[in-house]
Design a protein around this motif. Structure first.
Motif, PDB file in Angstrom:
ATOM      1  N   LEU A   1      21.504  42.660  38.905  1.00  0.00           N
ATOM      2  CA  LEU A   1      21.536  41.472  38.060  1.00  0.00           C
ATOM      3  C   LEU A   1      21.381  40.206  38.890  1.00  0.00           C
ATOM      4  O   LEU A   1      20.589  39.312  38.557  1.00  0.00           O
ATOM      5  N   GLY A   2      22.128  40.120  39.981  1.00  0.00           N
ATOM      6  CA  GLY A   2      22.014  38.950  40.857  1.00  0.00           C
ATOM      7  C   GLY A   2      20.624  38.814  41.436  1.00  0.00           C
ATOM      8  O   GLY A   2      20.066  37.706  41.496  1.00  0.00           O
ATOM      9  N   LEU A   3      20.015  39.922  41.840  1.00  0.00           N
ATOM     10  CA  LEU A   3      18.662  39.875  42.402  1.00  0.00           C
ATOM     11  C   LEU A   3      17.642  39.469  41.342  1.00  0.00           C
ATOM     12  O   LEU A   3      16.676  38.765  41.646  1.00  0.00           O
ATOM     13  N   ALA A   4      17.849  39.900  40.098  1.00  0.00           N
ATOM     14  CA  ALA A   4      16.903  39.544  39.039  1.00  0.00           C
ATOM     15  C   ALA A   4      16.886  38.040  38.799  1.00  0.00           C
ATOM     16  O   ALA A   4      15.835  37.455  38.518  1.00  0.00           O
ATOM     17  N   VAL A   5      18.059  37.403  38.910  1.00  0.00           N
ATOM     18  CA  VAL A   5      18.114  35.950  38.761  1.00  0.00           C
ATOM     19  C   VAL A   5      17.395  35.278  39.932  1.00  0.00           C
ATOM     20  O   VAL A   5      16.633  34.324  39.763  1.00  0.00           O
ATOM     21  N   LEU A   6      17.621  35.797  41.147  1.00  0.00           N
ATOM     22  CA  LEU A   6      16.980  35.258  42.343  1.00  0.00           C
ATOM     23  C   LEU A   6      15.483  35.532  42.344  1.00  0.00           C
ATOM     24  O   LEU A   6      14.681  34.720  42.805  1.00  0.00           O
TER      25      LEU A   6
ATOM     26  N   ALA B   1       9.080  48.264  52.207  1.00  0.00           N
ATOM     27  CA  ALA B   1       9.910  49.355  52.718  1.00  0.00           C
ATOM     28  C   ALA B   1       9.265  50.002  53.940  1.00  0.00           C
ATOM     29  O   ALA B   1       9.935  50.722  54.685  1.00  0.00           O
ATOM     30  N   ARG B   2       7.974  49.707  54.159  1.00  0.00           N
ATOM     31  CA  ARG B   2       7.235  50.350  55.245  1.00  0.00           C
ATOM     32  C   ARG B   2       6.644  49.369  56.253  1.00  0.00           C
ATOM     33  O   ARG B   2       6.214  49.772  57.324  1.00  0.00           O
ATOM     34  N   LEU B   3       6.599  48.072  55.887  1.00  0.00           N
ATOM     35  CA  LEU B   3       5.988  47.056  56.741  1.00  0.00           C
ATOM     36  C   LEU B   3       6.927  45.875  56.897  1.00  0.00           C
ATOM     37  O   LEU B   3       7.770  45.631  56.027  1.00  0.00           O
ATOM     38  N   PRO B   4       6.785  45.088  57.975  1.00  0.00           N
ATOM     39  CA  PRO B   4       7.519  43.819  58.062  1.00  0.00           C
ATOM     40  C   PRO B   4       7.164  42.913  56.900  1.00  0.00           C
ATOM     41  O   PRO B   4       6.035  42.932  56.389  1.00  0.00           O
ATOM     42  N   LEU B   5       8.116  42.090  56.481  1.00  0.00           N
ATOM     43  CA  LEU B   5       7.934  41.243  55.304  1.00  0.00           C
ATOM     44  C   LEU B   5       6.727  40.319  55.451  1.00  0.00           C
ATOM     45  O   LEU B   5       5.941  40.154  54.519  1.00  0.00           O
ATOM     46  N   GLY B   6       6.573  39.692  56.622  1.00  0.00           N
ATOM     47  CA  GLY B   6       5.458  38.780  56.833  1.00  0.00           C
ATOM     48  C   GLY B   6       4.111  39.468  56.749  1.00  0.00           C
ATOM     49  O   GLY B   6       3.160  38.956  56.155  1.00  0.00           O
TER      50      GLY B   6
ATOM     51  N   LEU C   1      13.256  39.077  48.154  1.00  0.00           N
ATOM     52  CA  LEU C   1      12.694  40.281  48.758  1.00  0.00           C
ATOM     53  C   LEU C   1      13.529  40.743  49.948  1.00  0.00           C
ATOM     54  O   LEU C   1      13.777  41.936  50.124  1.00  0.00           O
ATOM     55  N   ALA C   2      13.962  39.788  50.763  1.00  0.00           N
ATOM     56  CA  ALA C   2      14.805  40.136  51.904  1.00  0.00           C
ATOM     57  C   ALA C   2      16.125  40.738  51.440  1.00  0.00           C
ATOM     58  O   ALA C   2      16.606  41.737  51.994  1.00  0.00           O
ATOM     59  N   ALA C   3      16.711  40.151  50.396  1.00  0.00           N
ATOM     60  CA  ALA C   3      17.974  40.678  49.868  1.00  0.00           C
ATOM     61  C   ALA C   3      17.788  42.052  49.241  1.00  0.00           C
ATOM     62  O   ALA C   3      18.747  42.838  49.164  1.00  0.00           O
ATOM     63  N   SER C   4      16.578  42.349  48.794  1.00  0.00           N
ATOM     64  CA  SER C   4      16.324  43.641  48.152  1.00  0.00           C
ATOM     65  C   SER C   4      16.286  44.792  49.145  1.00  0.00           C
ATOM     66  O   SER C   4      16.321  45.961  48.724  1.00  0.00           O
ATOM     67  N   ILE C   5      16.206  44.503  50.435  1.00  0.00           N
ATOM     68  CA  ILE C   5      16.137  45.569  51.430  1.00  0.00           C
ATOM     69  C   ILE C   5      17.352  46.485  51.321  1.00  0.00           C
ATOM     70  O   ILE C   5      17.240  47.715  51.406  1.00  0.00           O
ATOM     71  N   GLY C   6      18.545  45.896  51.126  1.00  0.00           N
ATOM     72  CA  GLY C   6      19.743  46.712  50.981  1.00  0.00           C
ATOM     73  C   GLY C   6      19.680  47.594  49.749  1.00  0.00           C
ATOM     74  O   GLY C   6      20.140  48.747  49.773  1.00  0.00           O
ATOM     75  N   LEU C   7      19.113  47.079  48.668  1.00  0.00           N
ATOM     76  CA  LEU C   7      18.980  47.871  47.449  1.00  0.00           C
ATOM     77  C   LEU C   7      17.974  49.000  47.634  1.00  0.00           C
ATOM     78  O   LEU C   7      18.134  50.080  47.061  1.00  0.00           O
ATOM     79  N   ILE C   8      16.959  48.756  48.455  1.00  0.00           N
ATOM     80  CA  ILE C   8      15.989  49.811  48.752  1.00  0.00           C
ATOM     81  C   ILE C   8      16.676  50.988  49.420  1.00  0.00           C
ATOM     82  O   ILE C   8      16.372  52.157  49.157  1.00  0.00           O
ATOM     83  N   ASP C   9      17.630  50.706  50.315  1.00  0.00           N
ATOM     84  CA  ASP C   9      18.358  51.779  50.998  1.00  0.00           C
ATOM     85  C   ASP C   9      19.115  52.662  50.012  1.00  0.00           C
ATOM     86  O   ASP C   9      19.309  53.859  50.261  1.00  0.00           O
TER      87      ASP C   9
END
Length: 289
Positions: free
Chosen positions: A205-210, A89-94, A24-32
């Motif tokens: 693809l890398g995120l899907a594996v993770l 995308a709108r709230l802190p992860l925690g 989820l943390a790594a997905s932040i860049g993809l969200i951008d």
């Protein structure tokens, strides 16, 4: 793996939670690049392609009830993935993870027999501390997305139990993920496809594996070694793990209220699971892989 099954299951569950939050943390860049819904769709699309190729499920060996359960699981998997990505995308992860955990907490309380009324009260206090409505600081749309994701997660747990009872191995997962990919494609794919390039596709693809391929597989392996109550208790730690990952990876420094709120939600989850053990279904049969 050999050795103590409970210890092995615990390690598998913790590894799954860590990978989920790192994913989820790594997905932040993809969200951008693609937006929250686009990032969720790309992960699901890859997972929906890869899992059937790796597992090769035999649909002919599944009866109608098992197929319907797998299809339903795919629909709610798409829902929880897309909605939760919109929430982070709108709230802190925690904060988002703690709000989403109210869904599994509701399942645990519903199954509970003793002291069940205490746990939703503790969870409610936790939600108030997390969202701080007196300050107007939490994005109400993000809160809504997180709560909707929690509702999907509650249904996901119930359907996962049903699929796990009827289909062994990773067969159910390999059937449900293509359904999740199809639902996400119909919902958000047309808006995302024009923005894709080769780099984003490979990153997806890398995120899907993770996330979700490895964590979901680890969860299934853990559930073979742990009781449902023990597994649910471990999952109660996920909001705290999300807070730590958000702090370390995303530099999201929580407020004192947020830390206390996550603590209340975690305690409520642990308590609800320990008073809500799942009773075995004597009529349930499992279709072999």
């Amino acid at each position: 793996m050999t050795g103590n099954p409970a210890r092995t299951g615990t390690l598998l569950a913790i590894a799954s939670m860590l990978l989920v939050q790192l994913g989820l943390a790594a997905s932040i860049g993809l969200i951008d690049e693609l937006g929250a819904e686009g990032a969720a769709w790309l992960r699901l699309a890859w997972a929906g392609l890869l899992l059937p190729l790796l597992v090769r499920p035999s649909l002919r060996r599944l009866d109608r009830s098992a197929l319907l359960a797998c299809a339903g699981l795919g629909v709610v998997t798409a829902g929880v993935t897309v909605l939760f990505m919109a929430a982070i995308a709108r709230l802190p992860l925690g904060t988002a993870s703690a709000l989403e955990f109210l869904g599994p907490l509701g399942v645990a309380v519903f199954r509970g027999r003793h002291g069940a009324k205490l746990w939703p009260a503790l969870a409610a206090v936790g939600v108030l501390l997390l969202t701080e409505p007196w300050r107007g600081g939490a994005d109400p749309v993000g809160v809504g997305f997180a709560l909707a994701a929690g509702a999907c997660w509650a249904v996901y747990i119930l359907l996962t139990q049903r699929v796990g009872d009827r289909v062994s191995g990773l067969q159910g997962l390999a059937v449900s993920m293509p359904v999740a990919a199809l639902v996400a494609t119909l919902a958000v794919g047309p808006a995302v496809l024009p923005r894709l390039d080769a780099g984003l596709v490979l990153f997806g693809l890398g995120l899907a594996v993770l996330l979700p391929i490895i964590p979901f597989s680890l969860e299934l392996l853990a559930l073979r070694r742990l009781t449902t109550a023990a597994f649910g208790t471990l999952m109660s730690l996920e909001p705290a793990i999300a807070l730590l990952i958000g702090l370390v990876a995303l530099h999201q420094v929580p407020t004192g209220y947020a830390v206390a709120g996550i603590g209340f939600v975690v305690v409520a989850g642990i308590g609800a699971e320990r008073t809500g053990r799942r009773e075995p279904d004597p009529v349930t049969t499992q279709i072999p892989a």
